[in-house]
Write a protein that holds these residues in place. Sequence first.
Motif, short mmCIF file in Angstrom:
data_model
loop_
_atom_site.label_atom_id
_atom_site.label_comp_id
_atom_site.label_asym_id
_atom_site.label_seq_id
_atom_site.Cartn_x
_atom_site.Cartn_y
_atom_site.Cartn_z
N ALA A 259 21.75 61.98 -88.72
CA ALA A 259 21.82 60.56 -89.11
C ALA A 259 21.58 59.63 -87.93
O ALA A 259 21.51 58.42 -88.09
N ASN A 260 21.47 60.21 -86.73
CA ASN A 260 21.26 59.39 -85.53
C ASN A 260 19.76 59.39 -85.19
O ASN A 260 19.20 60.44 -84.87
N PHE A 261 19.15 58.25 -85.30
CA PHE A 261 17.69 58.20 -85.12
C PHE A 261 17.28 57.81 -83.70
O PHE A 261 16.16 57.35 -83.48
N ASP A 262 18.18 57.94 -82.77
CA ASP A 262 17.87 57.73 -81.36
C ASP A 262 16.69 58.62 -80.95
O ASP A 262 16.76 59.84 -81.07
N PRO A 263 15.56 58.02 -80.50
CA PRO A 263 14.40 58.86 -80.16
C PRO A 263 14.68 59.87 -79.06
O PRO A 263 14.02 60.90 -78.99
N LYS A 264 15.68 59.60 -78.23
CA LYS A 264 16.00 60.56 -77.16
C LYS A 264 16.64 61.83 -77.71
O LYS A 264 16.83 62.79 -76.97
N LEU A 265 17.02 61.81 -78.99
CA LEU A 265 17.59 63.02 -79.58
C LEU A 265 16.52 63.87 -80.27
O LEU A 265 16.83 64.89 -80.88
N SER A 266 15.25 63.44 -80.17
CA SER A 266 14.19 64.16 -80.89
C SER A 266 14.08 65.64 -80.49
O SER A 266 13.72 66.45 -81.33
N PRO A 267 14.37 66.03 -79.23
CA PRO A 267 14.29 67.47 -78.93
C PRO A 267 15.23 68.32 -79.77
O PRO A 267 15.05 69.52 -79.87
N VAL A 326 20.19 74.24 -75.02
CA VAL A 326 19.69 74.42 -73.65
C VAL A 326 18.18 74.16 -73.62
O VAL A 326 17.66 73.49 -72.73
N MET A 327 17.48 74.67 -74.64
CA MET A 327 16.03 74.46 -74.69
C MET A 327 15.72 72.97 -74.88
O MET A 327 14.79 72.44 -74.27
N ALA A 328 16.51 72.29 -75.69
CA ALA A 328 16.31 70.86 -75.92
C ALA A 328 16.44 70.07 -74.61
O ALA A 328 15.76 69.06 -74.41
N GLY A 329 17.30 70.56 -73.72
CA GLY A 329 17.46 69.90 -72.42
C GLY A 329 16.15 69.91 -71.64
O GLY A 329 15.79 68.92 -71.00
N GLY A 330 15.42 71.02 -71.72
CA GLY A 330 14.13 71.11 -71.03
C GLY A 330 13.12 70.14 -71.62
O GLY A 330 12.40 69.45 -70.89
N VAL A 331 13.08 70.07 -72.95
CA VAL A 331 12.15 69.16 -73.61
C VAL A 331 12.52 67.71 -73.26
O VAL A 331 11.65 66.89 -72.96
N SER A 332 13.81 67.43 -73.27
CA SER A 332 14.28 66.08 -72.96
C SER A 332 13.89 65.68 -71.54
O SER A 332 13.46 64.55 -71.29
N ALA A 333 14.01 66.62 -70.60
CA ALA A 333 13.63 66.33 -69.21
C ALA A 333 12.14 66.00 -69.12
O ALA A 333 11.74 65.14 -68.32
#
Lengths: 343, 261
Positions: A259-267, A326-333
């Motif tokens: 429900a959180n549409f913050d684009p930084k959460l896309s990973p 953990v993988m999402a952290g890499g995408v986010s970086a």
Amino acid sequence: MAGDLTPPFSDTDKEKRLILIRREAEQRGQLTPAGIQPLGAPFPRATPQTGYYGNPTLKEPQWKWEIPLYFFVGGAAGSSAVIATAAEWFGRDRELARHARWLAVGGSALSSVLLIKDLGRPERFLAMLRVFKPQSPMSMGSWILTAFASATAAASFVDLVRERYGESIPVSLAAAATKSVSTLFALPFSNYTGVLIGATAIPVWHRNIKTLPIHFGASGVQAAVSALELLGHDSNASLNALGIGSALWESWEGYQLEANFDPKLSPLKQGTSGWITRAGGVLSGPLPLALRLWAAFASPAKSKSIRRAAAISGLAGSLLTRYGWVMAGGVSARQTAGNAGVS
Amino acid sequence: MSITAFLTDSTLCIGCKACEVACKEWNEIPEDGLKFTGRSYDNTQSLSATTWRHVKFVEAEPIPGFGGNSSDLNTWAFSSDVCKHCENAGCLEACPTGALVRTEFGGVYLQPDVCNGCAYCIVACPFGVVAKNDKDGRAFKCTFCYDRQKVGLPPACAKACPTESIMFGELDELRAKAQARLATLHERGMHDAELYDPIDTSVGGLHAMFIVRGDPATYNLPPDPEVPTTYLKDGWKSSAIASGLLLAGAILAFLGGRNGR
């Protein structure tokens, strides 16, 4: 790396370029601009939007498979130790307590092995115990792991002594002491990994700092309950209640993230990391929740098989959740170029 | 000891990469590998475990009268990047071994003999400076030439810089110098020149400041750096709640289970 002179273009791209060169030569009688127009031109320009040629500002997390697996094993071990103490002192279920304690001992030992594997050489772990640094979650985690693993192993040893030589006052005192200390450190050990990745510069992690420890804690409970059920405790109502509680929290967490549409959460929602996280969410949230509620009201024989299915789902979900994050952290970086920023 | 700092003035940088070479030679850092990016004249691309100074070749929209004679040619700006040696350094706070220390000169120094390769500093740096050396697993970054500063010498990069684009001196003096330089640049019509020194964020200012033209984001200097320790309070609070829930949940579940049997 060294000596790698291959530009990042495929032969297909280069073949297309040959056709373009020929077409331009045919139509104009010459190639413009004169000289070399390198493949890939025009080159991207540095802009505030793309940053420095689209390069990410942050470095990617360097953790390989060992660390998310450690998050999974450690979370299960910590929760298992709490379950062991609660089962023994409040549930009077010594069989479950013994199994849960051994699960915690095995899990904490495996945790140390995984961390050492990540560091490369065993003696490197000793450097973790040089300083005690409250502002570093990695330092606190190392101390918590050391204390937890030692106390839990001691508690199991006391149990062995009790089995062999019977109950006595010193043994009871030692059991109470080791189990209290083990539980005290098991509690933060089961969820500190959320603080560990939350207190970093990686946007997708630190934006979830307020819920990550509870999320990882619930995931650990789910894994511990599931593992104990698969070890034969599949008719224990207390374990099912804990399973329902953690699955309920994981469902809520999944809903909050979706429900959180913050684009930084896309990973957490797109690409490989997104689908792993989502699969982990479903397998440790709604699916086991439904199965466990069903099991609570089904006939005893049927209930067992339903709970085993829920347990398999819970274990897989917990493992996928850690890998996904953990993988999402890499995408986010990688998404931190230019004014996309790091917070 | 006085607090020392770098002030890197991009408007004076000619992109010669003398600082990169000087840094490599003085600190005896291995090569990065010969990699052709195919994207710009800069094949180093970013700071890494084996690159502690990195000259960015920033190509931007052509500006008439600035950066070349042809309207087809990009405007070029160069900027020598380095570890920011933050006032509140994320890597320093995160390091679990004490390998990262604050020196008497105010710089952040990584002791390679203590580092155990946990890689936590890498995710704690809001500027993406610290990097892991894949060959031996440890983290590396600019030392602020601690060895040279110890004997009163300027860092290798500052010494080698031919245009004094890299200035080295006392932090307070350089901050004043930066303001004076900005005033001069603005006077000359470079109204887009600004100082990158995020003193109002939790990072609390840098010991390696930059004068750049245009948006610092173009140079991958983040507009919003935060030292990750600011998230700790929320994190441990959440951890305490999770621990409380687990303890209460386990006790209630097993008390209830006993009564139900």
